[in-house]
Design a protein around this motif. Structure first.
Motif, PDB file in Angstrom:
ATOM      1  N   THR A 189      33.272  35.773  -1.482  1.00 17.75           N
ATOM      2  CA  THR A 189      32.459  34.642  -1.919  1.00 17.75           C
ATOM      3  C   THR A 189      32.200  34.760  -3.415  1.00 17.75           C
ATOM      4  N   SER A 237      34.051  29.989  -1.043  1.00 20.65           N
ATOM      5  CA  SER A 237      34.625  31.079  -0.258  1.00 20.65           C
ATOM      6  C   SER A 237      36.133  31.065  -0.430  1.00 20.65           C
ATOM      7  N   ARG A 241      21.095  39.844   8.538  1.00 17.85           N
ATOM      8  CA  ARG A 241      22.381  39.318   8.091  1.00 17.85           C
ATOM      9  C   ARG A 241      22.451  37.801   8.258  1.00 17.85           C
ATOM     10  N   TYR A 292      15.625  32.403   4.215  1.00 22.90           N
ATOM     11  CA  TYR A 292      16.972  32.076   3.747  1.00 22.90           C
ATOM     12  C   TYR A 292      16.928  31.016   2.654  1.00 22.90           C
ATOM     13  N   VAL A 313      21.170  35.999   5.163  1.00 30.35           N
ATOM     14  CA  VAL A 313      22.141  35.902   4.073  1.00 30.35           C
ATOM     15  C   VAL A 313      23.216  34.873   4.420  1.00 30.35           C
ATOM     16  N   ARG A 314      23.696  34.915   5.663  1.00 33.13           N
ATOM     17  CA  ARG A 314      24.746  33.977   6.065  1.00 33.13           C
ATOM     18  C   ARG A 314      24.275  32.530   5.925  1.00 33.13           C
ATOM     19  N   TYR A 322      24.022  31.585   2.212  1.00 30.30           N
ATOM     20  CA  TYR A 322      25.356  31.336   1.680  1.00 30.30           C
ATOM     21  C   TYR A 322      25.893  29.988   2.180  1.00 30.30           C
ATOM     22  N   ALA A 333      22.513  41.903   2.820  1.00 28.50           N
ATOM     23  CA  ALA A 333      21.419  42.004   3.783  1.00 28.50           C
ATOM     24  C   ALA A 333      20.808  43.402   3.781  1.00 28.50           C
ATOM     25  N   GLU A 348      27.991  39.544   3.184  1.00 27.60           N
ATOM     26  CA  GLU A 348      26.763  39.286   3.929  1.00 27.60           C
ATOM     27  C   GLU A 348      26.053  40.578   4.327  1.00 27.60           C
ATOM     28  N   ARG A 349      26.816  41.510   4.911  1.00 27.62           N
ATOM     29  CA  ARG A 349      26.205  42.755   5.382  1.00 27.62           C
ATOM     30  C   ARG A 349      25.659  43.572   4.223  1.00 27.62           C
TER      31      ARG A 349
END
Length: 257
Positions: A85, A79, A61, A25, A64-65, A68, A54, A50-51
């Motif tokens: 985002t 956001s 996922r 990440y 990515v979360r 971010y 990913a 995110e999805r």
């Protein structure tokens, strides 16, 4: 940069290179930061969800979360509720000398930028006791209170709250232009001023007007301007965005050092 180009750029930066150190990440966050700093991801660009990101990168996922989350904390991205985002809007910093008295409009034009003002409120009333003292007015002499949002190329930079004796300006002399130009046009050109700078944080209302987060740093500048005959012509309190302004002063070493 479209989605396909973004995925290609991220993959080209060695996210899965075993020689790269640090959590995945972190590497993703660094890769996105690099794209932003290099100007490949422009301000206001929407980032994949995110999805979606990913799946495209074939990572979890959570990866990515978390990436971010780090970028949100650093201010690189923002956001927007219900929208997604986005790459944060970046403001070009302005270096403002403290030894020269000039208007916001003149400053922006000298930098090749287009100044503008949006009136937030405009009233005529008797001065408060403190204003009466600072302006050298009687309590029965009216003043114009003019609160304006100052912008450059459409970007909000400062909230300016001016108090000016009506006798110098008139009730309808200023709208979206320069206050100093309006005063000069009436024969009352400011020639000197005393300014006091204080580091502050923005309250929610001011922050919303300036399009920054509540509690964001700002510079409060209190200015008292005078005419050639020493009469006070203006008292202004302005909040300047801390992420947009650098105020600089040139100092000279005295002969006694």
């Amino acid at each position: 940069m479209d989605r396909t180009s973004l995925i290609a750029e991220l993959n080209s930066r060695g996210l899965r290179d075993e020689a790269m150190t640090g959590p995945l990440y972190k590497r993703l966050a660094q890769a996105l930061t690099g794209l932003i700093q290099e100007g490949l991801l422009k301000s206001g660009t929407a980032l994949p969800g995110e999805r979606d990101l990913a799946e495209a990168l074939q990572v979890g996922r959570v990866t990515v979360r978390t990436a971010y989350r780090d970028l949100l904390a650093s201010g690189a991205i923002e956001s927007r509720h219900g929208s997604g985002t986005f790459v944060s809007q970046r403001v070009e910093r302005i270096e403002q000398p403290l030894w020269r008295l000039s208007s916001f409009s003149a400053d922006m034009r000298s930098r090749g930028r287009e100044p503008a003002a949006k009136i937030l409120s405009r009233t005529v009333s008797a001065p408060a006791p403190e204003e009466s003292f600072l302006l050298g007015l009687g309590l029965d002499e009216p003043v114009l209170r003019l609160d304006r949002l100052r912008l450059a190329d459409g970007q909000p930079l400062a909230i300016e709250r001016a108090v000016v004796p009506i006798k110098f300006l008139g009730e309808d002399a200023v709208s979206e232009g320069s206050l100093y130009d309006a005063l000069a046009g009436n024969g009352f050109k400011p020639v000197r001023a005393l300014q006091r700078l204080t580091a502050v944080t923005l309250d929610p209302t001011s922050a919303s007007i300036l399009n920054v987060k509540a509690g964001a740093p700002a510079l409060l500048i209190e200015r008292i301007s005078r005419l050639e005959d020493q009469r006070v012509v203006e008292y202004t309190r302005s909040h300047y965005r801390g992420d947009a302004y650098d105020f600089v002063a040139e100092l000279r070493i005295g002969d006694d050092l």
